[in-house]
Write a protein that holds these residues in place. Structure first.
Motif, PDB file in Angstrom:
ATOM      1  N   PRO A 176       7.572 -11.633 -21.425  1.00  0.00           N
ATOM      2  CA  PRO A 176       7.559 -11.696 -20.178  1.00  0.00           C
ATOM      3  C   PRO A 176       8.469 -10.464 -18.719  1.00  0.00           C
ATOM      4  N   ALA A 177       7.646  -9.999 -18.465  1.00  0.00           N
ATOM      5  CA  ALA A 177       8.744  -8.756 -17.175  1.00  0.00           C
ATOM      6  C   ALA A 177       8.968  -9.326 -16.281  1.00  0.00           C
ATOM      7  N   THR A 178      10.506  -7.964 -16.385  1.00  0.00           N
ATOM      8  CA  THR A 178      11.055  -8.062 -14.830  1.00  0.00           C
ATOM      9  C   THR A 178      10.481  -7.435 -14.627  1.00  0.00           C
ATOM     10  N   LEU A 179       9.926  -7.510 -12.361  1.00  0.00           N
ATOM     11  CA  LEU A 179       9.497  -5.970 -11.786  1.00  0.00           C
ATOM     12  C   LEU A 179      10.869  -6.050 -10.450  1.00  0.00           C
ATOM     13  N   PRO A 180      10.999  -4.539 -10.274  1.00  0.00           N
ATOM     14  CA  PRO A 180      11.860  -4.702  -8.773  1.00  0.00           C
ATOM     15  C   PRO A 180      11.868  -5.743  -8.124  1.00  0.00           C
ATOM     16  N   GLU A 181      12.415  -5.923  -7.269  1.00  0.00           N
ATOM     17  CA  GLU A 181      12.261  -7.065  -6.467  1.00  0.00           C
ATOM     18  C   GLU A 181      11.419  -6.515  -5.176  1.00  0.00           C
ATOM     19  N   SER A 182      10.927  -5.375  -4.950  1.00  0.00           N
ATOM     20  CA  SER A 182      10.610  -4.434  -4.132  1.00  0.00           C
ATOM     21  C   SER A 182       9.095  -4.439  -4.554  1.00  0.00           C
TER      22      SER A 182
END
Length: 337
Positions: free
Chosen positions: A265-271
């Protein structure tokens, strides 16, 4: 479910359809699978217009059942196969029949007032990689230096001007099996399996026998991470592809994604999450699979968006993402179930 019908327009070989249809039926959904290879062999369409104010009656007879298309509330569009016609038809007759079938069926689907994942016209509009790159840059992504050309000399110039290795890939998603033996300017290497292929000196040798088939060339971008981002409705599912572990499996191509890659899993910046979602929605799509890179400096680079992309190979490695459940939920919810 409320008795409303979900149609899946697909091909006989699509595993994604197998899995999603099974899950939908477990929920009690009325699902009709239309394989394009079965049209018109075992799937028949009837469109009848009545007198006066009576509207059109559109019926689909599929195998042993009849479906009133007015009851359809969700349609899932997957990669299609080829139409099936009599082997006795001549080549020009087969081409004419295919054109007529595509015209009627595609326009008929477009006329349905229901939820789409996604409309054929939106998928077609979103499939031009040149426009994808332009739109991605306009929406804030970085993009690789790219050229699309039919000129072998332009290929050589692009390679000479590049700051490092370059790759090529098929523009249309065609494969060797559908290319009828043609060689594109990169000697069909980009047609092997749809993944990017590193351009070697051997592929750059002049060859007057090559037909002017367009090819896409891109500079390889230095990367810290590869990302696969799947959009389902308003939901965003991101996975990181572990580059070092997969490089050998990718056949040495830095931009290639092998089947069943090792990922997490990867966490992306909200933007960036919002940008990915907005990019897909900007075409009128409700589904898309984006390939991104993250540079060593943290810049997000857009490679492409596949509006009918695959996700099972990612979910197999990261079941917690739940992409299949999201697809099923979206189709069921929008069909009234």
């Amino acid at each position: 479910m409320s008795g409303r019908t979900v149609i899946v327009v697909t091909s006989t070989w699509d595993l994604h359809s197998d899995v999603v249809i099974s899950r939908l039926r477990e929920r009690g959904a009325d699902v009709v699978r239309i394989n394009t290879e079965d049209v018109p062999r075992s799937t028949v369409l009837d469109v009848a217009f009545g007198d006066g104010e009576q509207g059109a009656e559109v019926l689909l007879r599929h195998e042993d059942r009849e479906v009133d298309l007015a009851r359809v509330r969700s349609v899932w569009t997957r990669p299609a196969g080829e139409w099936t016609f009599s082997e006795n038809l001549q080549l020009w007759e087969r081409a004419f029949a295919a054109a007529e079938a595509a015209h009627v069926v595609n326009r008929l689907w477009e006329s349905l007032d229901c939820f789409w994942m996604s409309r054929p016209s939106a998928i077609e509009a979103a499939s031009w990689k040149g426009e994808q790159l332009r739109r991605a840059r306009r929406m804030g992504f970085a993009v690789p230096r790219t050229t699309i050309t039919t000129d072998p000399l332009a290929v050589q110039r692009f390679r000479a001007d590049s700051r490092g290795p370059i790759v090529t890939t098929a523009l249309s998603g065609a494969t060797r099996s559908t290319a009828s033996g043609w060689a594109d300017p990169m000697r069909t290497t980009a047609l092997a399996n749809g993944t990017a292929t590193t351009v070697t000196e051997d592929l750059l040798r002049p060859d007057d026998r090559r037909p002017p088939v367009p090819c896409l060339l891109q500079e390889i971008v230095a990367k810290r991470a590869e990302l696969n981002v799947t959009i389902v409705g308003d939901e965003v599912f991101a996975a990181e592809i572990h580059v070092e572990e997969n490089r050998a499996a990718a056949g040495g191509s830095p931009h290639a994604l092998p089947q069943g890659p090792d990922c997490s899993p990867a966490t992306l910046p909200e933007s960036v999450r919002a940008r990915c979602r907005d990019f897909v929605h900007s075409y009128g799509l409700t589904f898309g699979v984006l390939d991104l890179l993250v540079t060593p400096s943290g810049e997000y680079v857009f490679l492409e968006n596949n509006p009918v992309g695959q996700f099972l190979h990612i979910e197999e490695r990261v079941p917690a993402l739940g992409i299949t459940d999201a697809v099923v939920d979206c189709l069921a919810r929008n069909s009234g179930g």
